[in-house]
Design an enzyme around this catalytic site. Structure first.
Site, PDB file in Angstrom:
ATOM      1  N   ASP A   1      -8.379  41.061  11.663  1.00  0.00           N
ATOM      2  CA  ASP A   1      -8.577  40.922  13.107  1.00  0.00           C
ATOM      3  C   ASP A   1      -9.469  42.021  13.664  1.00  0.00           C
ATOM      4  O   ASP A   1     -10.266  41.794  14.580  1.00  0.00           O
ATOM      5  CB  ASP A   1      -7.217  40.968  13.824  1.00  0.00           C
ATOM      6  CG  ASP A   1      -6.473  39.635  13.738  1.00  0.00           C
ATOM      7  OD1 ASP A   1      -7.032  38.684  13.173  1.00  0.00           O
ATOM      8  OD2 ASP A   1      -5.335  39.567  14.241  1.00  0.00           O
TER       9      ASP A   1
ATOM     10  N   ASN B   1      -9.015  42.195  23.417  1.00  0.00           N
ATOM     11  CA  ASN B   1      -7.551  42.272  23.386  1.00  0.00           C
ATOM     12  C   ASN B   1      -6.978  42.898  24.651  1.00  0.00           C
ATOM     13  O   ASN B   1      -6.361  42.228  25.453  1.00  0.00           O
ATOM     14  CB  ASN B   1      -7.065  43.050  22.163  1.00  0.00           C
ATOM     15  CG  ASN B   1      -6.769  42.158  20.979  1.00  0.00           C
ATOM     16  OD1 ASN B   1      -6.878  40.942  21.071  1.00  0.00           O
ATOM     17  ND2 ASN B   1      -6.389  42.756  19.873  1.00  0.00           N
TER      18      ASN B   1
ATOM     19  N   THR C   1      -0.498  38.939  21.873  1.00  0.00           N
ATOM     20  CA  THR C   1       0.248  39.076  20.619  1.00  0.00           C
ATOM     21  C   THR C   1      -0.096  40.396  19.914  1.00  0.00           C
ATOM     22  O   THR C   1       0.218  40.561  18.737  1.00  0.00           O
ATOM     23  CB  THR C   1      -0.056  37.892  19.674  1.00  0.00           C
ATOM     24  OG1 THR C   1      -1.474  37.731  19.551  1.00  0.00           O
ATOM     25  CG2 THR C   1       0.551  36.604  20.205  1.00  0.00           C
TER      26      THR C   1
ATOM     27  N   TYR D   1      -0.829  44.765  21.253  1.00  0.00           N
ATOM     28  CA  TYR D   1      -0.109  45.883  21.852  1.00  0.00           C
ATOM     29  C   TYR D   1       0.814  45.417  22.981  1.00  0.00           C
ATOM     30  O   TYR D   1       1.948  45.881  23.131  1.00  0.00           O
ATOM     31  CB  TYR D   1      -1.131  46.893  22.375  1.00  0.00           C
ATOM     32  CG  TYR D   1      -0.585  48.248  22.772  1.00  0.00           C
ATOM     33  CD1 TYR D   1       0.759  48.576  22.616  1.00  0.00           C
ATOM     34  CD2 TYR D   1      -1.438  49.217  23.301  1.00  0.00           C
ATOM     35  CE1 TYR D   1       1.239  49.826  22.984  1.00  0.00           C
ATOM     36  CE2 TYR D   1      -0.973  50.471  23.667  1.00  0.00           C
ATOM     37  CZ  TYR D   1       0.361  50.763  23.510  1.00  0.00           C
ATOM     38  OH  TYR D   1       0.833  52.001  23.880  1.00  0.00           O
TER      39      TYR D   1
END
Length: 375
Positions: free
Chosen positions: A104, A184, A225, A227
């Site tokens: 990822d 993210n 999904t 931190y």
């Protein structure tokens, strides 16, 4: 509400469409409308022996089946033989497809290379690492590439966030080109300080609350999904357009995570009386430090990351000669459920990777099943 404009990066042939007006549901997963790629950017993690072999096989396959495709790789010391060096920036060479080999983190790095415009479609191959952004195993590279070049790939647009920093007088630090693009999350944290952060939170200019905590997370649905999940945030489907606000170890027990519409602008300002500065981490990289009176403003980026889904391989269940079988545990055996090419990678992943809602009994049965099969 006016539809967001269609955005085109002059250096690619990828079009990003966002239209959720008039109550119409716009499916974020659809067949890719582009011509076969003319150029490919290869992004990989550190070149270990498995990575080197995978790159060699992948390059040989592309050169043999798609000889007219120009292949680039990042300009670094371990660049593979037979490819051209590529440097990010507004004057970079045009790229039609990004291929990642790694985990990822490799995909997050690949997306960060396109901070000034649209991101080309990303075809991600896992090198054995499990992750929510890794729909393909490296063994499926031929099928993945065929789906793309045949125009049969399905794409999920994963939204990004853009953040800008401001000094104590409210002046922007740097230019608009310096805004970070985040896939993210953006996290404010107290770092090595023993003191809690005091952070004033504003939503669309309106003061929401004062946070006394270890920090705050502003996350995308993709980052829900990561931190954010560890900090107690909700799990959000990546096709939704939303912004998550999640406190990190707040002092107040009533400080719960919130979900805002994608049109919201969130400002986090370090309180004047805060006893600690706040480090700012962007997708796991510390990029800035905010002192008391300084702030960061976060809003949705107009440039999402188009990720190619595993459902693009529509023949994974059975090939023309019927000798392939789907190894997915979610594959329905009867008339119920969805057929090949319609599966939701996310549904599979929250079950396989997170063991979503797995009870003690079901976990025990899973272990028994694996031991009984000799695996």
């Amino acid at each position: 509400m006016e539809p967001e404009p269609v955005l085109e990066n002059p250096d690619t042939r990828v079009f990003v469409v966002c239209d959720c007006t008039n109550g119409e549901k716009k499916d974020s997963q659809y067949n890719a409308p582009w011509d076969p790629p003319r150029s490919v950017l290869l992004v990989n993690k550190l070149r270990t022996e498995p990575i080197i072999k995978a790159i060699d096989d992948l390059l040989l396959h592309i050169q043999k089946l798609y000889p007219d495709v120009k292949i680039y790789a990042e300009d670094r010391s371990d660049i593979p033989d037979g490819v051209q060096a590529w440097r990010p920036g507004q004057n970079s060479a045009p790229v039609d497809l990004v291929i990642t080999l790694g985990g990822d983190g490799t995909i997050l790095h690949a997306a960060s290379l396109f901070s000034h415009g649209a991101v080309p479609p990303v075809l991600s191959f896992s090198m054995g690492t499990l992750g929510f952004l890794l729909p393909f195993h490296i063994d499926d590279y031929a099928k993945g590439l065929k789906a793309v070049f045949d125009g049969k790939a399905t794409i999920l647009h994963r939204m990004r966030l853009s953040c800008s920093f401001y000094d104590q007088d409210g002046r922007k630090v740097g230019s608009d080109e310096d805004a970070w693009q985040v896939m993210n999350e953006i996290a404010l944290h107290r770092g090595s300080s023993p003191h809690l952060n005091t952070i004033d939170i504003y939503v669309d200019g309106q003061h929401l609350t004062e946070s006394v905590s270890d920090g705050m997370i502003v996350s995308t649905p993709t980052g829900s999904t990561a931190y954010s999940l560890s900090a107690g945030g909700p799990i959000v489907h990546p096709s939704l357009s939303a912004v998550l606000l999640v406190p990190i170890c707040p002092r107040s027990l009533s400080f719960r995570p919130l979900v805002f519409p994608s049109s919201s602008s969130i400002t986090l300002r370090i309180g004047d009386k805060s006893r600690a500065a706040a480090g700012v981490s962007v997708d796991g990289r510390t990029v800035h430090v905010l002192n008391p009176g300084e702030s960061v403003t976060v809003h949705v980026s107009p440039y999402p990351v188009p990720c190619i889904n595993r459902s693009s391989i529509v023949d994974i269940v059975s090939s023309s000669n019927g000798d392939e079988q789907d190894d997915s545990p979610l594959r329905p055996e009867g008339p119920e459920g969805v057929g090949p090419g319609k599966e939701d990678d996310w549904v599979r992943d929250i079950n396989n990777l997170l063991q979503y809602n797995a009870t003690f009994r079901s976990k025990a049965l899973l272990r028994y099943s694996r031991s009984g099969s000799g695996s």
